[in-house]
Enzyme design. Structure first.
Site, short mmCIF file in Angstrom:
data_model
loop_
_atom_site.label_atom_id
_atom_site.label_comp_id
_atom_site.label_asym_id
_atom_site.label_seq_id
_atom_site.Cartn_x
_atom_site.Cartn_y
_atom_site.Cartn_z
N SER A 108 -11.83 -4.44 0.57
CA SER A 108 -11.63 -3.49 -0.52
C SER A 108 -12.92 -3.25 -1.31
CB SER A 108 -10.55 -4.01 -1.47
OG SER A 108 -9.37 -4.25 -0.75
N1 SAH Z 1 -8.11 -8.41 0.55
C1 SAH Z 1 -8.71 -8.01 1.80
C2 SAH Z 1 -8.32 -6.59 2.09
C3 SAH Z 1 -7.86 -6.48 3.45
S1 SAH Z 1 -7.13 -4.94 3.89
C4 SAH Z 1 -10.20 -8.21 1.74
O1 SAH Z 1 -10.73 -8.47 0.66
O2 SAH Z 1 -10.86 -8.14 2.78
C5 SAH Z 1 -5.42 -5.43 3.95
C6 SAH Z 1 -5.07 -6.49 4.94
O3 SAH Z 1 -3.65 -6.61 4.93
C7 SAH Z 1 -5.47 -6.18 6.37
O4 SAH Z 1 -6.24 -7.23 6.87
C8 SAH Z 1 -4.12 -6.09 7.10
O5 SAH Z 1 -4.16 -6.56 8.43
C9 SAH Z 1 -3.23 -6.96 6.23
N2 SAH Z 1 -1.79 -6.71 6.35
C10 SAH Z 1 -1.15 -5.52 6.48
N3 SAH Z 1 0.18 -5.72 6.55
C11 SAH Z 1 0.39 -7.06 6.47
C12 SAH Z 1 1.54 -7.91 6.48
N4 SAH Z 1 2.78 -7.42 6.60
N5 SAH Z 1 1.37 -9.24 6.36
C13 SAH Z 1 0.12 -9.78 6.25
N6 SAH Z 1 -1.00 -9.04 6.25
C14 SAH Z 1 -0.88 -7.70 6.34
#
Ligand code: SAH
Length: 206
Positions: free
Chosen positions: A52
């Protein structure tokens, strides 16, 4: 990054600013992208997912109002960057990621950074933490069509749940606060854009 992207846009919790000065974002992206690690944007981390934008990480973290003794559930470990920021501000982070590769990479990275107050799970976070337990704070870092009930159920009294809710392209960042009587107070913080929350109580896989 902290001065121009965070302080100048109104992030003022000194604990959040201090931790974000210390967690080096270039360590959470591929080497080829390291030159852009402190830019004002989300960046790809593989598997079609993104780390993000720093401002949104700061804004969400600040909105959790952590004082240090909380147990926090994070859905969407991704690169582990937000996880590392949380770990510096609370007692323990429980984090779930659905992509095995990302989950493993984040676990290794945080271990190398000597961050040990994190418990990792690989699976579907829309179902909540698999064991029966309550969390003081829940942070979802992917956009949900509706707030999953299982997450509301795992929120303790007085606890906050922060989640982007809405369409696939644009969501409202919503903060739910569980009241003494178990009812939920709902606040909308701002508009945001996250990758989709994919799972049994989220979006269907495409
Ligand atoms: N906070 C992270 C942002 C990652 S983007 C950072 O700082 O890098 C959001 C993430 O949520 C992705 O890696 C995606 O694979 C995950 N995601 C999406 N749906 C999900 C679910 N149902 N359970 C766990 N992770 C999930």
């Amino acid at each position: 990054m902290v001065q121009t992207q965070l302080v100048q846009r109104g992030i003022n919790d000194p604990r959040v600013l201090a931790v974000m000065r210390g967690v080096l974002r270039h360590l959470f992206v591929d080497e080829a992208l390291a030159g852009r690690a402190y830019s004002d944007s989300a960046l790809p981390i593989g598997e079609g997912q993104t780390i993000s934008q720093p401002f949104i990480v700061a804004r969400m973290t600040e909105s959790l109002q952590l004082v240090g003794d909380e147990e926090v559930l994070e859905i969407g470990t991704g690169s582990g960057y937000q996880t590392a920021v949380l770990a510096g501000l609370c007692k323990k982070v429980y984090t779930i990621e659905r992509h095995t590769k990302l989950a493993d990479k984040a676990r290794r990275k945080l271990r190398n950074l000597n961050i040990h107050n994190v418990i990792y799970r690989n699976g579907d976070g829309t179902l909540g933490w698999p064991e029966d337990r309550l969390f003081d704070r829940i942070l979802v870092t992917a956009g949900a069509p509706v707030v999953p009930e299982s997450l509301i159920d795992q929120l303790s009294i007085g606890g906050f749940l922060l989640i982007p809710e809405g369409g696939a392209d644009c969501q409202e960042l919503v903060r739910l606060i569980k009241q003494e009587d178990g009812s939920i107070k709902r606040e909308i913080l701002e508009m945001c854009r996250f990758v989709p929350l994919v799972g049994a109580k989220g979006w269907a896989e495409t």
